[in-house]
Design a protein around this motif. Structure first.
Motif, PDB file in Angstrom:
ATOM      1  N   THR A 247       0.816  -1.218   0.000  1.00  0.00           N
ATOM      2  CA  THR A 247       0.000   0.000   0.000  1.00  0.00           C
ATOM      3  C   THR A 247       0.849   1.266   0.000  1.00  0.00           C
ATOM      4  OG1 THR A 247      -0.151   0.099   2.426  1.00  0.00           O
ATOM      5  CG2 THR A 247      -1.818  -1.203   1.271  1.00  0.00           C
ATOM      6  N   SER A 248       2.120   1.140  -0.306  1.00  0.00           N
ATOM      7  CA  SER A 248       3.018   2.294  -0.270  1.00  0.00           C
ATOM      8  C   SER A 248       2.618   3.349  -1.292  1.00  0.00           C
ATOM      9  CB  SER A 248       4.455   1.850  -0.531  1.00  0.00           C
ATOM     10  OG  SER A 248       5.332   2.956  -0.549  1.00  0.00           O
ATOM     11  N   LEU A 249       2.728   4.617  -0.902  1.00  0.00           N
ATOM     12  CA  LEU A 249       2.429   5.726  -1.804  1.00  0.00           C
ATOM     13  C   LEU A 249       3.502   5.888  -2.867  1.00  0.00           C
ATOM     14  CD1 LEU A 249       1.271   8.260   0.920  1.00  0.00           C
ATOM     15  CD2 LEU A 249      -0.196   7.066  -0.715  1.00  0.00           C
TER      16      LEU A 249
ATOM     17  N   HIS B 114       9.593  -4.878   1.184  1.00  0.00           N
ATOM     18  CA  HIS B 114       9.431  -6.242   1.700  1.00  0.00           C
ATOM     19  C   HIS B 114      10.745  -7.008   1.712  1.00  0.00           C
ATOM     20  CE1 HIS B 114       9.050  -6.336  -2.627  1.00  0.00           C
ATOM     21  NE2 HIS B 114       9.209  -7.635  -2.641  1.00  0.00           N
ATOM     22  N   ALA B 115      11.743  -6.527   0.947  1.00  0.00           N
ATOM     23  CA  ALA B 115      13.052  -7.179   0.924  1.00  0.00           C
ATOM     24  C   ALA B 115      13.956  -6.719   2.064  1.00  0.00           C
ATOM     25  CB  ALA B 115      13.740  -6.897  -0.418  1.00  0.00           C
ATOM     26  N   THR B 116      13.520  -5.735   2.822  1.00  0.00           N
ATOM     27  CA  THR B 116      14.412  -5.089   3.791  1.00  0.00           C
ATOM     28  C   THR B 116      14.710  -5.917   5.036  1.00  0.00           C
ATOM     29  OG1 THR B 116      13.770  -2.925   2.962  1.00  0.00           O
ATOM     30  CG2 THR B 116      14.752  -3.002   5.161  1.00  0.00           C
TER      31      THR B 116
ATOM     32  N   LEU C 210      11.216  -4.976  12.102  1.00  0.00           N
ATOM     33  CA  LEU C 210      11.816  -4.465  10.874  1.00  0.00           C
ATOM     34  C   LEU C 210      10.753  -4.377   9.790  1.00  0.00           C
ATOM     35  CD1 LEU C 210      15.040  -6.710  10.778  1.00  0.00           C
ATOM     36  CD2 LEU C 210      14.855  -4.364  11.651  1.00  0.00           C
ATOM     37  N   GLY C 211      10.482  -3.133   9.293  1.00  0.00           N
ATOM     38  CA  GLY C 211       9.639  -3.004   8.116  1.00  0.00           C
ATOM     39  C   GLY C 211      10.482  -3.286   6.891  1.00  0.00           C
ATOM     40  N   GLY C 212       9.884  -3.331   5.791  1.00  0.00           N
ATOM     41  CA  GLY C 212       8.587  -2.842   5.486  1.00  0.00           C
ATOM     42  C   GLY C 212       8.535  -1.317   5.472  1.00  0.00           C
ATOM     43  N   ASP C 213       7.486  -0.860   4.780  1.00  0.00           N
ATOM     44  CA  ASP C 213       7.234   0.571   4.791  1.00  0.00           C
ATOM     45  C   ASP C 213       6.548   0.934   6.098  1.00  0.00           C
ATOM     46  OD1 ASP C 213       4.522  -0.094   4.540  1.00  0.00           O
ATOM     47  OD2 ASP C 213       4.425   0.390   2.412  1.00  0.00           O
ATOM     48  N   ASN C 214       6.146   2.206   6.218  1.00  0.00           N
ATOM     49  CA  ASN C 214       5.625   2.693   7.491  1.00  0.00           C
ATOM     50  C   ASN C 214       4.270   2.094   7.862  1.00  0.00           C
ATOM     51  OD1 ASN C 214       6.394   6.006   8.773  1.00  0.00           O
ATOM     52  ND2 ASN C 214       5.890   4.149   9.897  1.00  0.00           N
ATOM     53  N   ALA C 215       3.627   1.399   6.936  1.00  0.00           N
ATOM     54  CA  ALA C 215       2.401   0.688   7.294  1.00  0.00           C
ATOM     55  C   ALA C 215       2.665  -0.350   8.374  1.00  0.00           C
ATOM     56  CB  ALA C 215       1.798   0.028   6.062  1.00  0.00           C
ATOM     57  N   ALA C 216       3.901  -0.809   8.505  1.00  0.00           N
ATOM     58  CA  ALA C 216       4.248  -1.799   9.527  1.00  0.00           C
ATOM     59  C   ALA C 216       4.036  -1.277  10.934  1.00  0.00           C
ATOM     60  CB  ALA C 216       5.702  -2.239   9.353  1.00  0.00           C
TER      61      ALA C 216
ATOM     62  N   ASP D 173       2.206  11.399   8.716  1.00  0.00           N
ATOM     63  CA  ASP D 173       1.546  10.097   8.546  1.00  0.00           C
ATOM     64  C   ASP D 173       0.108  10.117   9.057  1.00  0.00           C
ATOM     65  OD1 ASP D 173       3.753   9.053   7.316  1.00  0.00           O
ATOM     66  OD2 ASP D 173       4.520   8.026   9.086  1.00  0.00           O
ATOM     67  N   LEU D 174      -0.597  11.182   8.701  1.00  0.00           N
ATOM     68  CA  LEU D 174      -1.995  11.359   9.095  1.00  0.00           C
ATOM     69  C   LEU D 174      -2.933  11.336   7.890  1.00  0.00           C
ATOM     70  CD1 LEU D 174      -1.472  14.211  11.711  1.00  0.00           C
ATOM     71  CD2 LEU D 174      -2.164  11.859  12.231  1.00  0.00           C
ATOM     72  N   ARG D 175      -2.467  10.808   6.785  1.00  0.00           N
ATOM     73  CA  ARG D 175      -3.282  10.793   5.568  1.00  0.00           C
ATOM     74  C   ARG D 175      -4.533   9.952   5.749  1.00  0.00           C
ATOM     75  NH1 ARG D 175      -0.710  11.911   0.350  1.00  0.00           N
ATOM     76  NH2 ARG D 175       1.453  12.579   0.619  1.00  0.00           N
ATOM     77  N   ASP D 176      -5.543  10.259   4.929  1.00  0.00           N
ATOM     78  CA  ASP D 176      -6.729   9.425   4.863  1.00  0.00           C
ATOM     79  C   ASP D 176      -6.384   8.111   4.158  1.00  0.00           C
ATOM     80  OD1 ASP D 176      -8.253  11.419   6.078  1.00  0.00           O
ATOM     81  OD2 ASP D 176      -8.759  12.347   4.153  1.00  0.00           O
ATOM     82  N   GLY D 177      -7.252   7.122   4.343  1.00  0.00           N
ATOM     83  CA  GLY D 177      -7.035   5.853   3.671  1.00  0.00           C
ATOM     84  C   GLY D 177      -6.078   4.951   4.428  1.00  0.00           C
ATOM     85  N   ILE D 178      -5.635   3.884   3.757  1.00  0.00           N
ATOM     86  CA  ILE D 178      -4.697   2.925   4.330  1.00  0.00           C
ATOM     87  C   ILE D 178      -3.470   2.871   3.441  1.00  0.00           C
ATOM     88  CG2 ILE D 178      -4.291   0.503   4.914  1.00  0.00           C
ATOM     89  CD1 ILE D 178      -7.222   0.242   5.576  1.00  0.00           C
ATOM     90  N   SER D 179      -2.356   3.318   3.989  1.00  0.00           N
ATOM     91  CA  SER D 179      -1.101   3.338   3.240  1.00  0.00           C
ATOM     92  C   SER D 179       0.034   3.542   4.227  1.00  0.00           C
ATOM     93  CB  SER D 179      -1.094   4.477   2.203  1.00  0.00           C
ATOM     94  OG  SER D 179      -1.013   5.742   2.863  1.00  0.00           O
ATOM     95  N   ASN D 180       1.251   3.666   3.703  1.00  0.00           N
ATOM     96  CA  ASN D 180       2.372   4.005   4.581  1.00  0.00           C
ATOM     97  C   ASN D 180       2.317   5.459   5.028  1.00  0.00           C
ATOM     98  OD1 ASN D 180       2.958   4.945   1.967  1.00  0.00           O
ATOM     99  ND2 ASN D 180       5.168   4.780   2.290  1.00  0.00           N
TER     100      ASN D 180
END
Length: 301
Positions: A38-40, A46-48, A111-117, A143-150
């Motif tokens: 869901t990264s913007l 995912h490899a990190t 360990l993320g992953g993007d900030n959705a973690a 990191d206060l955006r609407d929706g579901i993302s990093n």
């Protein structure tokens, strides 16, 4: 390209390669929450987790500046990675995975992953204590955006029950946030320490104040180390890092401060895309060093 084998020296032990199954108390548990879908920004975050584990072997678990017990005397365990943590089915599984690690250790590093973690990491760590819990972020963004993302984890955690007055955001950058989300942070009662304020304040003081605010409810504190808070010269593997961010040593100091504070039960390290890093792997190595800095802080608890 073939990666050269690291030299072997029985007098120079390497960090990492920690066991999954440990009998008895665990000081630091390591888990992976490889969110990315869901990264913007396009990312291979995912490899990190695997890349950070490999980078840990470049370092020794000895920290000459740590007080008390040394890092190489701590008990580490690597719980592996949550499977497919993105989406409605994967996120609850990742939360339970995190909760298990937190229950068995003094501090857990995800360990993320993007900030959705940060959502499953924090919720898994807090459980039913969310209304007394606190959050400290090292991040260029609100990191206060609407929706579901990093771009939405802080908003989602507040909607889940976290009190915005116990959220502290350190390193928020100019030209990296909108007016609307800045006003949203203010309206939610979030304490914001902008990047510019860090030029005249040592990170140790900033973290001490941040942890006091986040810990005021008496519940556990989660610390989010979003590596894109750093200057792009030291974090080229972060899609949203910008010139003028904080220095690598400042992020490392924040990680150590988190490890040293007994109110901190969990930390996540996010927003590194291992496949977009510089050839020398500097961003991934910084993330690995943050794991070790948390451990160094843990020795003084």
């Amino acid at each position: 390209m073939v990666t050269p084998a690291l030299p072997t020296d029985p007098l120079w032990p390497r960090a990492g390669d920690w066991p999954r199954d440990v009998d008895g108390p665990i000081d630091l548990a390591l888990i992976g929450i490889p969110t990315w879908r869901t990264s913007l920004s396009p990312t291979s975050a995912h490899a990190t987790p695997a890349a950070v584990r490999a980078a840990l072997r470049r370092f020794t678990p000895f920290a000459a500046t740590a007080d008390g017990r040394n890092v190489d005397e701590l008990v580490f365990a690597d719980f592996g990675d949550a499977v497919e943590p993105d989406g409605p089915d994967g996120e609850p599984t990742a939360r339970r995975f995190m909760a298990d690690a937190v229950a068995r250790s003094r501090v857990t590093v995800a360990l993320g992953g993007d900030n959705a973690a940060t959502v499953p990491a924090a919720l898994g760590a807090w459980g039913d204590t969310i209304r007394s819990a606190g959050l400290v972020t090292l991040d260029a963004h609100h990191d206060l955006r609407d929706g579901i993302s990093n771009g939405s984890p802080v908003r989602r955690l507040i909607e889940a029950g976290l009190d915005g007055r116990r959220v502290v955001q350190v390193g928020i950058a100019d030209f990296a946030n909108s007016r609307v989300y800045t006003e949203r942070a203010r309206d939610l009662g979030i304490t914001v320490v902008p990047r510019g304020a860090l030029h005249s304040r040592p990170m140790a003081d900033v973290m001490a104040e941040a942890l006091d605010i986040a810990g005021a409810g008496g519940g556990p504190v989660h610390v989010n180390l979003d590596v894109d808070v750093c200057d792009r010269s030291v974090a080229p593997g972060c899609p949203a890092s910008v010139p003028g961010g904080i220095a690598a040593h400042e992020l490392r100091w924040a990680a150590r401060a988190a490890g040293a504070d007994p109110r901190v039960r969990s930390v996540d390290i996010t927003e590194v895309d291992a496949l977009a890093d510089a050839p020398d792997g500097r961003t991934v190595r910084l993330a690995a060093l943050c794991v070790l800095e948390v451990a160094a802080g843990l020795t003084v608890r």
